[in-house]
Design a protein around this motif. Structure first.
Motif, PDB file in Angstrom:
ATOM      1  N   GLU A 180      -4.640   0.640   7.067  1.00  0.00           N
ATOM      2  CA  GLU A 180      -3.854   0.628   8.299  1.00  0.00           C
ATOM      3  C   GLU A 180      -2.361   0.541   7.975  1.00  0.00           C
ATOM      4  OE1 GLU A 180      -7.088  -1.577  11.263  1.00  0.00           O
ATOM      5  OE2 GLU A 180      -5.687  -2.787  10.105  1.00  0.00           O
ATOM      6  N   ALA A 181      -2.020  -0.254   6.958  1.00  0.00           N
ATOM      7  CA  ALA A 181      -0.614  -0.445   6.596  1.00  0.00           C
ATOM      8  C   ALA A 181       0.010   0.872   6.125  1.00  0.00           C
ATOM      9  CB  ALA A 181      -0.485  -1.506   5.502  1.00  0.00           C
TER      10      ALA A 181
ATOM     11  N   ALA B  89       0.855  -1.190   0.000  1.00  0.00           N
ATOM     12  CA  ALA B  89       0.000   0.000   0.000  1.00  0.00           C
ATOM     13  C   ALA B  89       0.885   1.232   0.000  1.00  0.00           C
ATOM     14  CB  ALA B  89      -0.910   0.000   1.227  1.00  0.00           C
TER      15      ALA B  89
ATOM     16  N   TYR C 204       4.594  -3.243   2.542  1.00  0.00           N
ATOM     17  CA  TYR C 204       3.755  -4.436   2.502  1.00  0.00           C
ATOM     18  C   TYR C 204       2.698  -4.415   3.602  1.00  0.00           C
ATOM     19  CZ  TYR C 204       6.935  -6.569  -0.829  1.00  0.00           C
ATOM     20  OH  TYR C 204       7.676  -6.839  -1.945  1.00  0.00           O
ATOM     21  N   VAL C 205       1.541  -4.918   3.242  1.00  0.00           N
ATOM     22  CA  VAL C 205       0.456  -5.095   4.198  1.00  0.00           C
ATOM     23  C   VAL C 205       0.722  -6.365   4.996  1.00  0.00           C
ATOM     24  CG1 VAL C 205      -2.047  -5.398   4.441  1.00  0.00           C
ATOM     25  CG2 VAL C 205      -1.126  -3.984   2.568  1.00  0.00           C
ATOM     26  N   GLU C 206       0.665  -6.262   6.328  1.00  0.00           N
ATOM     27  CA  GLU C 206       0.863  -7.432   7.194  1.00  0.00           C
ATOM     28  C   GLU C 206      -0.446  -8.216   7.296  1.00  0.00           C
ATOM     29  OE1 GLU C 206       3.701  -8.256   8.572  1.00  0.00           O
ATOM     30  OE2 GLU C 206       4.897  -6.415   8.494  1.00  0.00           O
TER      31      GLU C 206
ATOM     32  N   GLU D 103      -3.919  -6.976   8.907  1.00  0.00           N
ATOM     33  CA  GLU D 103      -3.929  -5.521   8.829  1.00  0.00           C
ATOM     34  C   GLU D 103      -4.631  -5.132   7.527  1.00  0.00           C
ATOM     35  OE1 GLU D 103      -0.214  -2.567   9.587  1.00  0.00           O
ATOM     36  OE2 GLU D 103      -0.009  -3.820   7.826  1.00  0.00           O
ATOM     37  N   SER D 104      -5.373  -4.016   7.531  1.00  0.00           N
ATOM     38  CA  SER D 104      -5.951  -3.539   6.270  1.00  0.00           C
ATOM     39  C   SER D 104      -4.896  -2.747   5.503  1.00  0.00           C
ATOM     40  CB  SER D 104      -7.176  -2.661   6.541  1.00  0.00           C
ATOM     41  OG  SER D 104      -6.767  -1.433   7.118  1.00  0.00           O
ATOM     42  N   ALA D 105      -5.126  -2.564   4.197  1.00  0.00           N
ATOM     43  CA  ALA D 105      -4.193  -1.768   3.391  1.00  0.00           C
ATOM     44  C   ALA D 105      -4.137  -0.335   3.907  1.00  0.00           C
ATOM     45  CB  ALA D 105      -4.625  -1.801   1.919  1.00  0.00           C
TER      46      ALA D 105
END
Ligand SMILES: [Zn+2]
Length: 181
Positions: free
Chosen positions: A94-95, A55, A85-87, A90-92
């Motif tokens: 939030e990332a 993201a 990178y999105v963990e 986690e949302s994109a």
């Protein structure tokens, strides 16, 4: 903007396993639909090669966009948008908020999703947001050693094909806004 041809950067998880990561048996290729996939005949593990999701965010100041210079491979020394990178879990959104805080020390508010870049030559799927800095002055903290705001005619060498794409979308949306004035 750079005219350098894009390179296909594989993520670490795009190397095919030769041994099962669960039970250590040698893997064999099995046919699954149109693809051949490494698979374990002992425990049933199958390796799927999927693009991870990253993201990124366009943060602008007047007619200029915020970029950071990478200190990590791939493409160390080249410029890119804040993001990562999105963990899992986690949302994109939030990332990208987390990455802006970690990399640049700023709190950002997301305004909208501008687009999604996926497919060759990129091995990563990239969600592009547009947002606003609501607190802090961007400074290089983590994974970048320089930050700056750049106008459309003074863009530095960018890191990825998706960075080119993002900056083109930015310029399109700028022109769009000017036409509507
Ligand atoms: Zn196995």
């Amino acid at each position: 903007m750079s005219t350098e041809s894009p390179v296909f950067y594989y993520a670490d998880n795009h190397r095919e396993f030769r041994y099962c990561p669960h039970c250590a048996a040698p893997l064999q290729k099995i046919r699954d639909g149109a693809r051949w996939r490494p698979a374990c005949t002992r425990c049933g593990f199958v390796q799927y090669l999927n693009p991870p999701l990253a993201a990124t965010i366009l943060l602008t100041r007047g007619d200029r966009v915020l970029l950071g210079r990478r200190t990590i491979e791939p493409r160390r020394g080249y410029w890119t948008l804040p993001g990562g990178y999105v963990e899992l879990g986690e949302s994109a959104e939030e990332a990208v908020v987390r990455e802006a805080r970690e990399e640049l020390g700023v709190d950002v508010r997301i305004e909208r999703l501008l687009g999604l870049h996926s497919g060759a030559p990129s091995a990563v799927a990239v969600a592009l947001y547009e947002g606003t800095i609501v607190r802090g002055e961007p400074r290089p903290l983590d994974e970048v050693d320089a930050v700056g705001f750049f106008g459309p005619d003074e863009l530095p060498e960018v890191a990825f094909w998706s960075t080119h794409w993002a900056l083109e979308l930015w310029q399109l949306s700028r022109r769009d806004r000017e036409l509507r004035r």
